[in-house]
Motif scaffolding. Structure first.
Motif, mmCIF file in Angstrom:
data_model
loop_
_atom_site.group_PDB
_atom_site.id
_atom_site.type_symbol
_atom_site.label_atom_id
_atom_site.label_comp_id
_atom_site.label_asym_id
_atom_site.label_seq_id
_atom_site.Cartn_x
_atom_site.Cartn_y
_atom_site.Cartn_z
ATOM 1 N N VAL A 168 65.183 68.131 59.156
ATOM 2 C CA VAL A 168 65.794 69.344 58.616
ATOM 3 C C VAL A 168 66.818 69.869 59.620
ATOM 4 O O VAL A 168 66.483 70.137 60.780
ATOM 5 N N VAL A 169 68.046 70.000 59.182
ATOM 6 C CA VAL A 169 69.098 70.621 59.994
ATOM 7 C C VAL A 169 69.149 72.093 59.611
ATOM 8 O O VAL A 169 69.478 72.433 58.465
ATOM 9 N N GLN A 170 68.798 72.933 60.559
ATOM 10 C CA GLN A 170 68.780 74.365 60.261
ATOM 11 C C GLN A 170 70.156 74.986 60.469
ATOM 12 O O GLN A 170 70.864 74.672 61.429
ATOM 13 N N THR A 171 70.510 75.865 59.564
ATOM 14 C CA THR A 171 71.772 76.588 59.719
ATOM 15 C C THR A 171 71.631 77.566 60.886
ATOM 16 O O THR A 171 70.589 78.229 61.035
ATOM 17 N N PRO A 172 72.629 77.662 61.750
ATOM 18 C CA PRO A 172 72.514 78.517 62.936
ATOM 19 C C PRO A 172 72.423 79.991 62.580
ATOM 20 O O PRO A 172 73.012 80.440 61.600
ATOM 21 N N GLU A 173 71.679 80.719 63.385
ATOM 22 C CA GLU A 173 71.556 82.164 63.179
ATOM 23 C C GLU A 173 72.665 82.866 63.949
ATOM 24 O O GLU A 173 72.807 82.677 65.167
ATOM 25 N N LEU A 174 73.423 83.649 63.259
ATOM 26 C CA LEU A 174 74.540 84.373 63.872
ATOM 27 C C LEU A 174 74.241 85.865 63.897
ATOM 28 O O LEU A 174 73.344 86.353 63.209
ATOM 29 N N ALA A 175 75.026 86.589 64.701
ATOM 30 C CA ALA A 175 74.837 88.038 64.823
ATOM 31 C C ALA A 175 74.982 88.695 63.456
ATOM 32 O O ALA A 175 75.881 88.374 62.675
ATOM 33 N N LEU A 185 79.207 73.340 63.257
ATOM 34 C CA LEU A 185 77.969 73.000 63.960
ATOM 35 C C LEU A 185 76.989 72.297 63.026
ATOM 36 O O LEU A 185 76.349 71.297 63.401
ATOM 37 N N VAL A 186 76.884 72.792 61.804
ATOM 38 C CA VAL A 186 75.997 72.162 60.824
ATOM 39 C C VAL A 186 76.466 70.745 60.522
ATOM 40 O O VAL A 186 75.657 69.797 60.468
ATOM 41 N N ALA A 187 77.774 70.568 60.336
ATOM 42 C CA ALA A 187 78.313 69.243 60.028
ATOM 43 C C ALA A 187 78.039 68.260 61.154
ATOM 44 O O ALA A 187 77.681 67.091 60.914
ATOM 45 N N ARG A 188 78.203 68.724 62.395
ATOM 46 C CA ARG A 188 77.922 67.847 63.537
ATOM 47 C C ARG A 188 76.459 67.459 63.575
ATOM 48 O O ARG A 188 76.104 66.286 63.776
ATOM 49 N N ASP A 247 83.505 82.983 62.454
ATOM 50 C CA ASP A 247 82.050 82.817 62.529
ATOM 51 C C ASP A 247 81.579 81.762 61.536
ATOM 52 O O ASP A 247 80.792 80.872 61.866
ATOM 53 N N ILE A 248 82.056 81.872 60.305
ATOM 54 C CA ILE A 248 81.650 80.937 59.248
ATOM 55 C C ILE A 248 82.117 79.523 59.577
ATOM 56 O O ILE A 248 81.389 78.547 59.400
ATOM 57 N N GLY A 308 68.934 73.712 55.732
ATOM 58 C CA GLY A 308 68.397 74.974 55.225
ATOM 59 C C GLY A 308 68.150 75.963 56.331
ATOM 60 O O GLY A 308 68.252 75.646 57.523
ATOM 61 N N ASP A 309 67.817 77.186 55.927
ATOM 62 C CA ASP A 309 67.566 78.254 56.895
ATOM 63 C C ASP A 309 66.169 78.175 57.498
ATOM 64 O O ASP A 309 65.947 78.626 58.619
ATOM 65 N N ASN A 310 65.215 77.622 56.742
ATOM 66 C CA ASN A 310 63.822 77.612 57.173
ATOM 67 C C ASN A 310 63.268 76.201 57.047
ATOM 68 O O ASN A 310 63.080 75.689 55.939
#
Length: 317
Positions: free
Chosen positions: A191-198, A214-217, A207-208, A247-249
């Motif tokens: 699972v590749v988690q989407t990064p948490e941003l401020a 980062l997700v693509a890499r 930001d997006i 996903g996020d989780n």
């Protein structure tokens, strides 16, 4: 590899759900089966001690007969088995016996004589698991008995979550042998988690874009990694499917995949790349213990305490 196996029983039908799985695992690894019952004494007044002593001996005799019958059933199936009865507090005694017997795997039911609960495991099972000096196999007591499902293997589809770390790969040698014996299909997933941003303010375009890059890499790295694992020589005669999920989780995505692929067994290492030695299990194993619906195998990667030898220390010898 997983020898010997410790199987705690309490005489209840719920706890007996482990028996078909014990047979399946013991045959896969040519392992000795140690059946264990703990007789837990209740506090009693002095006037009631004599009466309790008589009842205690009756209970002990019944337990002995029960374990002997169960042991003979395994032996008649061509397996090595022995019966052990101890007195004391259940979780503490099981842990002690596991250490003394240098057990490599504990197979236990998620629930026992106290009945089913809304949680994935009972409080007693949780105590045993958290103090276990070995790998653990949790059989869900609310699932149909393995022998009642069909004549096919109880582990037709095995899910193995990976994160690219060697620690997470600790489960692979065990799963390879189990899958080969039962002709199982192995599902490797990352699972590749989407990064948490401020979150104090709306995200900007930068930001997006940063998040997407980062997700693509990470997706590309994970895809390459899963293909490399799939092509390893020790998996060449095993049916292997790979899944790359974003996903996020991570836990929620894995639970959903279990449902979609109708997974029979989830198998994972006790820790991944972010695992902390302070705790016996990482966040994903803990989540699947409490909320998982499928049977669960957790291979402990930490050295055993109090003189016991872990599976991986044993394998290196």
């Amino acid at each position: 590899m997983l020898d010997p196996i410790l199987v705690p029983l309490d005489g209840s039908q719920l706890a007996e759900c482990v028996l078909p799985h014990t047979t399946a695992i013991a045959r896969s690894f040519d392992a000795q089966i140690n059946l264990l019952c703990i007789l837990e004494k209740q506090q009693a007044s002095v006037s009631a001690q004599l009466f309790d002593l008589v009842n205690w001996q009756i209970k002990k005799t019944k337990t002995s007969l029960y374990l002997e019958k169960t042991k003979i059933g395994f032996q008649e199936s061509g397996l090595q088995a022995q019966a052990i009865i101890e007195e004391g507090l259940v979780a503490e005694e099981i842990t002690k016996i596991a250490q003394q017997q240098r057990v490599k795997l504990i197979i236990l039911s998620s629930h026992g004589q106290n009945g089913l609960t809304p949680w994935g495991i009972s409080s007693t099972s949780q105590k045993i698991i958290l103090s276990a000096p070995a790998s653990v196999f949790i059989v869900r007591a609310n699932q149909p008995r393995a022998s009642e499902l069909s004549e096919e293997s109880p582990y037709q589809r095995i899910l193995v979550p990976l994160d690219g770390s060697q620690r997470a790969e600790n489960v692979l040698p065990v799963i390879t042998q189990l899958a080969r014996f039962h002709k199982s299909e192995v599902h490797l997933v990352q699972v590749v988690q989407t990064p948490e941003l401020a979150r104090q303010m709306p995200l900007t375009g930068n930001d997006i874009d940063l998040s997407n890059r980062l997700v693509a890499r990470n997706q590309q790295e994970a895809q390459n990694y899963l293909q490399q694992v799939k092509l390893r020589s020790y998996l060449e005669d095993i049916s292997v499917q790979t899944h790359l999920i974003t996903g996020d989780n991570a836990a929620a995505e894995l639970h959903q995949l279990v449902d979609v692929e109708q997974i029979n067994l989830v198998a994972l290492s006790a820790h991944g790349y972010s695992g902390n030695h302070q705790w016996p299990y990482g966040s994903i194993p803990n989540n699947f213990m409490l909320y998982g619906k499928s049977h669960l195998l957790i291979i402990q990667d930490l050295p055993a305490k109090n003189g016991a030898i872990s599976f991986w220390e044993h394998a290196e010898r």
